[in-house]
Design a protein around this motif. Structure first.
Motif, PDB file in Angstrom:
ATOM      1  N   ALA A 160     -31.595  27.872 -12.557  1.00 49.38           N
ATOM      2  CA  ALA A 160     -32.972  28.353 -12.704  1.00 49.38           C
ATOM      3  C   ALA A 160     -33.830  27.403 -13.543  1.00 49.38           C
ATOM      4  O   ALA A 160     -35.059  27.366 -13.379  1.00 49.38           O
ATOM      5  N   ASN A 161     -33.205  26.639 -14.425  1.00 46.81           N
ATOM      6  CA  ASN A 161     -33.950  25.712 -15.279  1.00 46.81           C
ATOM      7  C   ASN A 161     -33.889  24.272 -14.798  1.00 46.81           C
ATOM      8  O   ASN A 161     -34.299  23.355 -15.525  1.00 46.81           O
ATOM      9  N   ALA A 162     -33.376  24.072 -13.577  1.00 49.04           N
ATOM     10  CA  ALA A 162     -33.315  22.702 -13.052  1.00 49.04           C
ATOM     11  C   ALA A 162     -34.725  22.197 -12.749  1.00 49.04           C
ATOM     12  O   ALA A 162     -35.577  22.936 -12.248  1.00 49.04           O
ATOM     13  N   PHE A 163     -34.955  20.931 -13.060  1.00 45.45           N
ATOM     14  CA  PHE A 163     -36.241  20.261 -12.811  1.00 45.45           C
ATOM     15  C   PHE A 163     -37.411  20.992 -13.488  1.00 45.45           C
ATOM     16  O   PHE A 163     -38.515  21.046 -12.949  1.00 45.45           O
ATOM     17  N   VAL A 164     -37.150  21.561 -14.652  1.00 47.37           N
ATOM     18  CA  VAL A 164     -38.210  22.189 -15.437  1.00 47.37           C
ATOM     19  C   VAL A 164     -38.579  21.216 -16.556  1.00 47.37           C
ATOM     20  O   VAL A 164     -37.769  20.941 -17.449  1.00 47.37           O
ATOM     21  N   PHE A 165     -39.804  20.691 -16.501  1.00 46.07           N
ATOM     22  CA  PHE A 165     -40.265  19.714 -17.480  1.00 46.07           C
ATOM     23  C   PHE A 165     -41.501  20.254 -18.175  1.00 46.07           C
ATOM     24  O   PHE A 165     -42.340  20.920 -17.561  1.00 46.07           O
ATOM     25  N   HIS A 166     -41.609  19.959 -19.446  1.00 48.89           N
ATOM     26  CA  HIS A 166     -42.766  20.397 -20.227  1.00 48.89           C
ATOM     27  C   HIS A 166     -43.874  19.363 -20.234  1.00 48.89           C
ATOM     28  O   HIS A 166     -44.976  19.640 -20.715  1.00 48.89           O
ATOM     29  N   GLU A 167     -43.579  18.190 -19.703  1.00 51.43           N
ATOM     30  CA  GLU A 167     -44.594  17.137 -19.659  1.00 51.43           C
ATOM     31  C   GLU A 167     -44.911  16.801 -18.202  1.00 51.43           C
ATOM     32  O   GLU A 167     -44.012  16.704 -17.357  1.00 51.43           O
ATOM     33  N   ASP A 168     -46.177  16.594 -17.928  1.00 50.10           N
ATOM     34  CA  ASP A 168     -46.611  16.281 -16.570  1.00 50.10           C
ATOM     35  C   ASP A 168     -46.088  14.929 -16.097  1.00 50.10           C
ATOM     36  O   ASP A 168     -45.903  14.713 -14.891  1.00 50.10           O
ATOM     37  N   GLN A 169     -45.831  14.030 -17.025  1.00 50.12           N
ATOM     38  CA  GLN A 169     -45.355  12.702 -16.641  1.00 50.12           C
ATOM     39  C   GLN A 169     -44.003  12.786 -15.944  1.00 50.12           C
ATOM     40  O   GLN A 169     -43.734  12.051 -14.982  1.00 50.12           O
TER      41      GLN A 169
END
Length: 559
Positions: A160-169
């Motif tokens: 569920a947390n795969a490919f979850v990033f807090h930065e747009d970059q």
């Protein structure tokens, strides 16, 4: 040879006089000295011919013929005027017996013809399903199906947390990496896989093959081995054209009956445990399972409602089914099919149902009503099943479900609801069970991002408002299959989905709404309405159109 008419003789004489006059004036040489090029014939049209199917000798089929009626005058026998009373009695008895036999034969033929048009509920083998296939085609089909049953290929899901990033970059970096791969895809194979309009599709997870299953408008399954060695087909001039020949091999199986629009295949799913079986739902109100091991198609469920879609969790022991009467049916595949429970959730048609892969008790439905605005809803199946155990019956009306939703005990049955401007044609969870994409007749795609596991115990999601809306023409009309945004099922790549474009292109978007690429080809002159992606190989997509012609998109080096 017939003699020329007066008009034709006069015309030939005029042509000869004009030619002599031009030669006398030396106009031909003057034109050459001026450097004016001679008039050339226009180049032939550059529009590509459609893929030409291989010429096959059709096998004779058994046709049920009903005896034709005859007039009494034609059936009247010549009677001997001098016959005796005994002879007359014998003749009348023979006539009566003959009429009884003819009537019995007529009734049997009519009954046989009537049964031939009814849905088939019995088990069917490959010989019955592919009654138009030759023996060589049967052998190649069996070998292709057996090749994908050597190793189980269970359905995979992402964390569920795969490919979850807090930065747009980081999101942009994943999108760019995916764009570099997908924008290289081209049309590498084309074929007319089904006879009629493609309604649904599924890509088999075998990584070494491109085996795609298409369901059409008349209950037919087209199985396409898109990169198998091709058969050379001659065109009208006797030449072999590489641009117009069909790619790969395909087989057509009539899984649902009758072969009419009453048996359209609305959805296709593989068995999530091993991918050795194929589930199909049809407008004939049945669900069938085709086993690749035994080659037997069996009916696992029948309903009084028109079935629109289905979905199975990773465990593969149960199934949720949506229908045009606004209901969801829960079917446990380990129990008899009469134990299935129907929930009336809406007065409008439910077009699709999608099970959250990481939290399978969350069901996503899309309502498709012409009178009301469409609603994507997230239901908690645990609440619905508690209602079943409390009330007992297997048919639960909309009023019963509404009473549950409004009661204190049923709080949290509906976790989230969002109203579109118009009917919602589809809504699906991504492989992580975190993102949702919906398509609507208001010409928009909408995206949600939800940490479902975080709100598992809360009565409702804190917010069920899409974070992104994308303008997309969804006005398919009557002759094109409804456009649906379908997630790539591969859990190893950044989540993205495919959807057909009314301008004959294939659009691929990321889970954040970025347009990754738009694939086009000048040879395609029809909307690629139905799309699916390979569950294991990133750079593979397959599409189908309203004429049954299908396309494989892949990098050019695999052609």
């Amino acid at each position: 040879m017939s003699e020329l008419t007066t008009y034709e003789l006069e015309r030939e004489a005029n042509i000869a006089r004009n030619r002599a006059l031009l030669e006398e004036l030396d106009l031909k040489d003057a034109v050459t000295q001026l450097g004016i090029p001679p008039k050339l014939k226009p180049a032939p049209g550059t529009r590509a011919k459609p893929t030409q199917p291989a010429k096959k000798v059709k096998r004779e089929r058994e046709v049920v013929e009903v005896p034709r009626r005859q007039s009494a005058r034609l059936k009247k026998e010549v009677v001997d005027p001098n016959e005796s009373a005994a002879q007359k009695k014998q003749r009348e008895e023979q006539q009566k017996k003959r009429r009884q036999i003819e009537e019995q034969e007529r009734l049997e033929a009519e009954e046989k013809a009537r049964l031939a048009k009814r849905p088939r509920h019995q088990e069917l083998d490959l010989t019955t399903l592919g009654d138009k296939l030759e023996e060589t085609e049967f052998s190649s089909l069996r070998s292709s199906l057996q090749a994908i049953t050597n190793v189980p290929l269970p359905k995979r899901t992402a964390d569920a947390n795969a490919f979850v990033f807090h930065e747009d970059q980081n999101n942009e970096a994943e999108v760019n990496e995916l764009r570099n791969k997908l924008q290289k895809m081209r049309v590498v194979s084309r074929a007319k896989v089904t006879e009629y309009r493609v309604y649904s599709a599924a890509y088999h997870p075998e990584a070494t093959k491109d085996l795609v299953f298409f369901g059409d408008k008349h209950g037919q399954i087209g199985i396409w081995d898109a990169r198998a060695p091709v058969d050379e087909v001659e065109d009208e001039d006797g030449d072999i054209s590489t641009d117009s020949r069909e790619g790969g091999k395909y087989w057509r199986l009539q899984c649902h009956w009758p072969a009419s629009s009453a048996s359209s295949i609305s959805s296709i799913k593989f068995d999530p445990v091993d991918a050795h079986s194929l589930f199909t739902t049809s407008y004939d109100c049945t669900i069938r399972r085709l086993s690749f091991v035994s080659g037997i198609s069996e009916e696992i469920f029948s309903s009084e409602h028109l079935i629109t879609s289905m979905d199975l969790p990773v465990g593969g022991h149960e199934m949720w089914i949506s229908d045009a009467s606004g209901g969801l049916t829960h079917l446990d595949l380990r129990e008899p099919k009469d134990k299935a429970c129907w929930y009336g959730l809406s007065t409008a048609k439910i077009g699709t149902v999608s099970i959250n892969p990481t939290s399978p008790h969350f069901l996503l439905t899309a309502s498709n009503s012409r009178e009301l605005n469409g609603f994507p809803r997230v239901w908690d199946s645990r609440k619905l099943q508690k209602l079943t155990s409390a009330t007992g019956p297997y048919q639960l009306s909309q009023y019963t479900v509404e009473d549950l939703v409004c009661s204190k005990k049923g709080k949290g049955t509906v976790r989230g609801i969002f109203q579109h401007g118009k009917s919602v044609s589809s809504a699906y969870w991504d492989p992580r069970g975190r993102s949702i994409v919906s398509t609507s007749y208001d010409d928009s795609l909408r995206l949600w991002d939800l940490d479902v596991a975080k709100y598992d115990s809360s009565p409702a999601f804190p917010s069920f408002t899409p974070f992104r809306g994308i303008k997309h023409n969804c006005q398919t009309g009557k002759w094109v299959t409804i456009l649906r945004a379908v997630w790539n099922p591969n859990p190893d790549v950044y989540p993205h989905f495919t959807i057909g474009n009314m301008n004959y292109a294939l659009d691929i978007y990321s889970c954040k709404g970025h347009l990754i690429t738009r694939l086009k080809d000048s040879r395609l002159t029809a909307t690629q309405a139905v799309t699916c992606s390979h569950p294991s190989v990133v750079e593979r997509c397959a599409t189908g159109n309203a004429s049954g012609r299908c396309v494989l998109w892949a990098p050019p080096d695999v052609e």
